[in-house]
Design a protein around this motif. Sequence first.
Motif, PDB file in Angstrom:
ATOM      1  N   THR A   1       0.847  -1.191   0.000  1.00  0.00           N
ATOM      2  CA  THR A   1       0.000   0.000   0.000  1.00  0.00           C
ATOM      3  C   THR A   1       0.884   1.243   0.000  1.00  0.00           C
ATOM      4  N   ALA A   2       0.334   2.395  -0.446  1.00  0.00           N
ATOM      5  CA  ALA A   2       1.120   3.623  -0.525  1.00  0.00           C
ATOM      6  C   ALA A   2       0.194   4.828  -0.456  1.00  0.00           C
ATOM      7  N   SER A   3       0.724   5.953  -0.001  1.00  0.00           N
ATOM      8  CA  SER A   3       0.014   7.222   0.001  1.00  0.00           C
ATOM      9  C   SER A   3       0.984   8.271  -0.525  1.00  0.00           C
ATOM     10  N   GLY A   4       0.552   9.098  -1.472  1.00  0.00           N
ATOM     11  CA  GLY A   4       1.445  10.090  -2.076  1.00  0.00           C
ATOM     12  C   GLY A   4       2.180   9.536  -3.281  1.00  0.00           C
ATOM     13  N   GLY A   5       1.796   8.364  -3.711  1.00  0.00           N
ATOM     14  CA  GLY A   5       2.434   7.735  -4.863  1.00  0.00           C
ATOM     15  C   GLY A   5       1.813   6.381  -5.099  1.00  0.00           C
ATOM     16  N   LYS A   6       2.418   5.592  -5.963  1.00  0.00           N
ATOM     17  CA  LYS A   6       1.874   4.258  -6.205  1.00  0.00           C
ATOM     18  C   LYS A   6       3.000   3.239  -6.314  1.00  0.00           C
ATOM     19  N   VAL A   7       2.641   2.017  -5.991  1.00  0.00           N
ATOM     20  CA  VAL A   7       3.551   0.880  -6.098  1.00  0.00           C
ATOM     21  C   VAL A   7       2.928  -0.055  -7.120  1.00  0.00           C
ATOM     22  N   THR A   8       3.681  -0.408  -8.142  1.00  0.00           N
ATOM     23  CA  THR A   8       3.156  -1.307  -9.162  1.00  0.00           C
ATOM     24  C   THR A   8       3.948  -2.598  -9.189  1.00  0.00           C
ATOM     25  N   GLY A   9       3.258  -3.625  -9.596  1.00  0.00           N
ATOM     26  CA  GLY A   9       3.804  -4.967  -9.600  1.00  0.00           C
ATOM     27  C   GLY A   9       2.864  -5.821  -8.762  1.00  0.00           C
ATOM     28  N   SER A  10       2.465  -6.927  -9.283  1.00  0.00           N
ATOM     29  CA  SER A  10       1.495  -7.782  -8.589  1.00  0.00           C
ATOM     30  C   SER A  10       2.129  -8.433  -7.374  1.00  0.00           C
ATOM     31  N   PRO A  11       1.298  -8.765  -6.389  1.00  0.00           N
ATOM     32  CA  PRO A  11       1.836  -9.594  -5.299  1.00  0.00           C
ATOM     33  C   PRO A  11       2.456 -10.830  -5.925  1.00  0.00           C
ATOM     34  N   LYS A  12       3.588 -11.194  -5.417  1.00  0.00           N
ATOM     35  CA  LYS A  12       4.347 -12.262  -6.061  1.00  0.00           C
ATOM     36  C   LYS A  12       4.550 -13.449  -5.138  1.00  0.00           C
ATOM     37  N   GLU A  13       4.531 -14.614  -5.737  1.00  0.00           N
ATOM     38  CA  GLU A  13       4.925 -15.818  -5.020  1.00  0.00           C
ATOM     39  C   GLU A  13       6.386 -16.039  -5.371  1.00  0.00           C
ATOM     40  N   VAL A  14       7.212 -16.066  -4.365  1.00  0.00           N
ATOM     41  CA  VAL A  14       8.657 -16.181  -4.605  1.00  0.00           C
ATOM     42  C   VAL A  14       9.226 -17.375  -3.842  1.00  0.00           C
ATOM     43  N   THR A  15      10.351 -17.811  -4.310  1.00  0.00           N
ATOM     44  CA  THR A  15      11.070 -18.884  -3.640  1.00  0.00           C
ATOM     45  C   THR A  15      11.669 -18.351  -2.347  1.00  0.00           C
ATOM     46  N   HIS A  16      11.615 -19.150  -1.295  1.00  0.00           N
ATOM     47  CA  HIS A  16      12.161 -18.783   0.014  1.00  0.00           C
ATOM     48  C   HIS A  16      13.591 -18.264  -0.149  1.00  0.00           C
ATOM     49  N   GLY A  17      13.861 -17.058   0.391  1.00  0.00           N
ATOM     50  CA  GLY A  17      15.203 -16.472   0.354  1.00  0.00           C
ATOM     51  C   GLY A  17      15.512 -15.675  -0.899  1.00  0.00           C
ATOM     52  N   SER A  18      14.584 -15.572  -1.833  1.00  0.00           N
ATOM     53  CA  SER A  18      14.867 -14.834  -3.078  1.00  0.00           C
ATOM     54  C   SER A  18      14.572 -13.342  -2.907  1.00  0.00           C
ATOM     55  N   THR A  19      14.854 -12.591  -3.965  1.00  0.00           N
ATOM     56  CA  THR A  19      14.663 -11.143  -3.992  1.00  0.00           C
ATOM     57  C   THR A  19      13.458 -10.824  -4.876  1.00  0.00           C
ATOM     58  N   PRO A  49      15.187  -7.870  -0.510  1.00  0.00           N
ATOM     59  CA  PRO A  49      16.028  -9.066  -0.580  1.00  0.00           C
ATOM     60  C   PRO A  49      15.592 -10.131   0.432  1.00  0.00           C
ATOM     61  N   ASN A  50      16.021 -11.340   0.187  1.00  0.00           N
ATOM     62  CA  ASN A  50      15.903 -12.435   1.151  1.00  0.00           C
ATOM     63  C   ASN A  50      14.501 -12.573   1.761  1.00  0.00           C
ATOM     64  N   VAL A  51      13.510 -12.743   0.886  1.00  0.00           N
ATOM     65  CA  VAL A  51      12.130 -12.912   1.354  1.00  0.00           C
ATOM     66  C   VAL A  51      11.990 -14.315   1.930  1.00  0.00           C
ATOM     67  N   THR A  52      11.663 -14.394   3.237  1.00  0.00           N
ATOM     68  CA  THR A  52      11.568 -15.689   3.909  1.00  0.00           C
ATOM     69  C   THR A  52      10.194 -15.936   4.525  1.00  0.00           C
ATOM     70  N   GLU A  53       9.289 -14.944   4.394  1.00  0.00           N
ATOM     71  CA  GLU A  53       7.949 -15.098   4.953  1.00  0.00           C
ATOM     72  C   GLU A  53       6.982 -14.171   4.217  1.00  0.00           C
ATOM     73  N   ASN A  54       5.698 -14.353   4.434  1.00  0.00           N
ATOM     74  CA  ASN A  54       4.704 -13.453   3.855  1.00  0.00           C
ATOM     75  C   ASN A  54       4.899 -12.065   4.442  1.00  0.00           C
ATOM     76  N   LYS A  55       4.828 -11.047   3.573  1.00  0.00           N
ATOM     77  CA  LYS A  55       5.028  -9.672   4.024  1.00  0.00           C
ATOM     78  C   LYS A  55       3.996  -8.771   3.371  1.00  0.00           C
TER      79      LYS A  55
END
Length: 176
Positions: A1-19, A49-55
């Motif tokens: 989420t964002a205020s004062g701008g926007k973030v684009t890119g879909s929620p992603k399913e990534v491999t544990h520890g990836s960027t 970097p290093n995504v290891t859990e849902n965020k």
Amino acid sequence: TASGGKVTGSPKEVTHGSTVTFTVTPNTGYTYSSNTCGGTVSGNTLTIPNVTENKTCTVTFSPITYTITYNLNGGNASNSESYTVETETFTLNNPTRNGYTFVGWFDPNGNEVTSDTIVTGPVTYTAHWIKENVCEYNGNIYGSLQEAINAVPKNGTLGTITLLKDSSDAAVVSSA
């Protein structure tokens, strides 16, 4: 989420520890400030970097503070020195200067600043003045305008000299 701008890119399913990366785009008048997911921003790319859990990542954008510079041309005024896109309005107080009448505020292109003027970014306003001329006629004229001297009746009769300021900052002299 964002205020004062926007973030684009879909929620992603990534491999544990990836960027993972997203694009962050501030709205006009805002700049990227921070995020809650430990990512860094370079240009308009948010890298987590290093995504290891849902965020859930919140990106914060802050309003840019723009400066207002005044060229008072010898006058005095107290006005705001900055504004942001969140500033709904600001008032330009008229300056004062001994021996002069304030004509208005003008931008660097010579355009008069009015209540309809819209600005985004740093601005410079210049005070324009008309010199006040005081002339008295009682057989002599005291003042700074040669035109007034030339308007004195030559027959010794007392008359009236009126100085009127026109839009070109000149004085118009008439005698009666």
